[in-house]
Design a protein around this motif. Structure first.
Motif, short mmCIF file in Angstrom:
data_model
loop_
_atom_site.label_atom_id
_atom_site.label_comp_id
_atom_site.label_asym_id
_atom_site.label_seq_id
_atom_site.Cartn_x
_atom_site.Cartn_y
_atom_site.Cartn_z
N LEU A 179 16.48 39.19 -65.14
CA LEU A 179 16.32 39.02 -66.26
C LEU A 179 16.07 40.27 -67.53
O LEU A 179 16.46 41.18 -67.13
N PRO A 180 16.09 39.54 -68.77
CA PRO A 180 15.57 40.15 -69.92
C PRO A 180 14.33 41.07 -69.51
O PRO A 180 13.89 41.01 -69.50
N GLY A 181 14.40 42.50 -69.93
CA GLY A 181 12.82 43.68 -69.83
C GLY A 181 12.70 43.32 -68.51
O GLY A 181 12.34 44.95 -68.31
N ILE A 182 13.28 43.51 -67.23
CA ILE A 182 12.88 43.26 -66.23
C ILE A 182 13.30 42.59 -65.25
O ILE A 182 13.13 42.05 -65.39
N SER A 183 13.51 43.25 -63.73
CA SER A 183 14.07 43.19 -62.94
C SER A 183 13.50 41.78 -62.28
O SER A 183 12.23 41.92 -62.06
N GLY A 184 14.54 40.61 -61.40
CA GLY A 184 13.40 40.00 -60.56
C GLY A 184 12.97 40.79 -58.99
O GLY A 184 11.99 40.32 -59.36
N PHE A 185 13.44 42.20 -59.52
CA PHE A 185 13.52 42.18 -57.55
C PHE A 185 11.71 43.29 -58.45
O PHE A 185 10.83 42.61 -57.97
N GLU A 186 11.56 43.76 -60.33
CA GLU A 186 10.30 44.49 -60.20
C GLU A 186 9.46 43.28 -59.98
O GLU A 186 7.91 43.68 -60.74
N LEU A 187 10.12 41.87 -60.88
CA LEU A 187 8.84 40.64 -61.29
C LEU A 187 8.23 40.77 -59.57
O LEU A 187 6.92 40.43 -59.97
N LEU A 188 8.58 40.77 -58.57
CA LEU A 188 9.18 39.92 -57.14
C LEU A 188 8.05 40.93 -57.13
O LEU A 188 6.96 40.24 -56.96
N VAL A 189 7.96 42.27 -56.98
CA VAL A 189 6.67 43.27 -56.43
C VAL A 189 5.97 42.89 -57.42
O VAL A 189 4.86 43.14 -56.77
N ARG A 190 5.19 42.82 -58.76
CA ARG A 190 4.35 42.76 -59.38
C ARG A 190 3.70 41.41 -58.14
O ARG A 190 2.24 41.79 -59.13
N ILE A 191 4.61 40.72 -58.92
CA ILE A 191 4.14 38.85 -58.46
C ILE A 191 3.47 39.65 -56.72
O ILE A 191 1.66 38.58 -56.73
N LYS A 192 3.49 39.71 -55.97
CA LYS A 192 3.37 39.94 -54.70
C LYS A 192 1.93 41.03 -54.72
O LYS A 192 1.19 41.13 -54.26
N GLU A 193 2.25 42.51 -55.60
CA GLU A 193 1.01 42.78 -55.49
C GLU A 193 -0.13 41.56 -56.11
O GLU A 193 -1.03 42.05 -55.34
N LYS A 194 -0.08 41.38 -56.99
CA LYS A 194 -1.09 40.17 -57.67
C LYS A 194 -1.72 39.02 -57.07
O LYS A 194 -2.82 38.17 -56.98
N TYR A 195 -1.24 38.33 -56.64
CA TYR A 195 -0.53 37.19 -55.42
C TYR A 195 -0.02 36.78 -54.70
O TYR A 195 1.34 36.62 -54.55
N PRO A 196 -1.01 37.90 -53.38
CA PRO A 196 0.46 38.45 -52.52
C PRO A 196 0.86 36.72 -51.61
O PRO A 196 1.79 36.70 -50.92
N LYS A 197 0.35 35.81 -51.59
CA LYS A 197 0.32 34.55 -50.97
C LYS A 197 1.15 33.70 -51.44
O LYS A 197 1.62 32.13 -51.07
N LEU A 198 1.56 34.34 -52.71
CA LEU A 198 2.68 32.78 -54.01
C LEU A 198 4.14 33.30 -53.34
O LEU A 198 4.03 33.90 -53.10
N PRO A 199 4.51 32.11 -52.82
CA PRO A 199 5.83 32.38 -51.95
C PRO A 199 6.90 31.73 -53.30
O PRO A 199 6.89 32.12 -54.94
N VAL A 200 7.89 33.31 -53.22
CA VAL A 200 8.51 33.56 -54.26
C VAL A 200 9.89 33.52 -54.06
O VAL A 200 10.36 34.26 -52.48
N VAL A 201 11.07 32.84 -54.19
CA VAL A 201 12.39 33.19 -54.23
C VAL A 201 13.20 33.43 -55.12
O VAL A 201 13.22 33.19 -56.67
N LEU A 202 13.96 34.41 -54.78
CA LEU A 202 14.57 35.36 -56.11
C LEU A 202 16.14 35.01 -55.82
O LEU A 202 16.88 34.51 -55.04
N VAL A 203 17.12 34.52 -57.30
CA VAL A 203 18.53 33.49 -57.15
C VAL A 203 19.49 34.91 -57.41
O VAL A 203 18.85 35.78 -58.58
N ALA A 204 20.46 34.99 -56.71
CA ALA A 204 21.45 35.94 -57.08
C ALA A 204 22.34 36.22 -57.69
O ALA A 204 22.91 34.78 -56.86
N ASP A 205 23.61 36.28 -58.25
CA ASP A 205 25.03 35.98 -58.63
C ASP A 205 26.15 36.64 -57.09
O ASP A 205 27.19 35.70 -57.61
#
Length: 242
Positions: A179-205
């Motif tokens: 992603l621009p500016g932030i990786s999906g990995f970083e976004l995942l970590v931040r989402i899980k810190e703030k919304y730990p129960k929210l499911p996250v699916v990452l898509v890789a090339d």
């Protein structure tokens, strides 16, 4: 966002009364007088947020239709309120056993009906948030997930993610790893810190066992590698959304 409700009822007077009660509260109402008609409505309006379904219906009864809805990925997450004139505990018990979220007995009392509808919608699954920079890929994902009856919200930047998460009911996040500016990995970590129960699916090339292990260890609920089929993504979402 206007909530869409489908009322399935073969008795014209009851149908008009129920529709009128909900329309006054600003809901968008669709109606059907039998199961075949209801299926046509659902096929043409994939974003139905709630179904109010009469148990006593011609040809195919409400319980049979409820079982079909709950066994079909596209419709299984739509909350269903059963409506019946039967003061019959076994009918109510069967409805709840087969996945109905609530029931109401006719004749419908407006205050009770509106309260049950509001409560059922509150427990609805929310939208799928897609985070993807590439507009073409984003469009494909949105159309694919949209066709299966999930509401989609999309954005390309992490700044938008936080505004959406704070203002919308989100059931699951599907994010590109790059992603621009932030990786999906970083976004995942931040989402899980703030919304730990929210499911996250990452898509890789491309596939990397090490990357997959790191992503899962960081809290991702699933990990998809391109190319994947429409069925892969929709089944993955359906399995994670409660």
């Amino acid at each position: 966002m206007t909530m869409r409700i489908l009322i399935v009822e073969d008795e014209p007077t009851s149908l008009r009364v129920e529709a009128s009660i909900l329309q006054k509260d600003g809901y968008e109402i669709s109606t059907a007088t039998d199961v075949r008609h209801a299926m046509t409505v659902l096929e043409n309006n994939p974003h139905v947020d709630l179904i109010v379904l009469d148990i006593m219906m011609p040809k195919v009864d409400g319980l049979q239709f409820l079982r079909y809805l709950k066994s079909t990925i596209r419709y299984s997450k739509i909350p269903v309120i059963m409506c019946t004139a039967l003061h019959d505990i076994s009918s109510v018990a069967k409805s709840l056993e087969h996945g109905a979220i609530d029931y109401i007995v006719k004749p419908v009392e407006a205050t009770v009906f509106k309260a049950k509808v509001a409560k059922a919608l509150e427990r609805g699954i929310g939208s799928v948030l897609i985070v993807c920079e590439d507009k073409v890929e984003m469009g494909i994902l949105v159309r694919t997930i949209d066709r299966e009856g999930f509401r989609c919200i999309s954005c390309a930047h992490d700044e938008d993610v936080w505004n959406i998460l704070e203002s919308q009911k989100i059931a699951i996040v599907v994010a590109e790893l790059l992603l621009p500016g932030i990786s999906g990995f970083e976004l995942l970590v931040r989402i899980k810190e703030k919304y730990p129960k929210l499911p996250v699916v990452l898509v890789a090339d491309s596939h990397s066992e090490r990357a997959r292990e790191e992503i899962i260890a960081a809290g991702a609920d699933s990990y998809l590698v391109k190319p994947f089929t429409n069925t892969d993504i929709t089944r993955r979402i359906a399995s994670l959304v409660k």
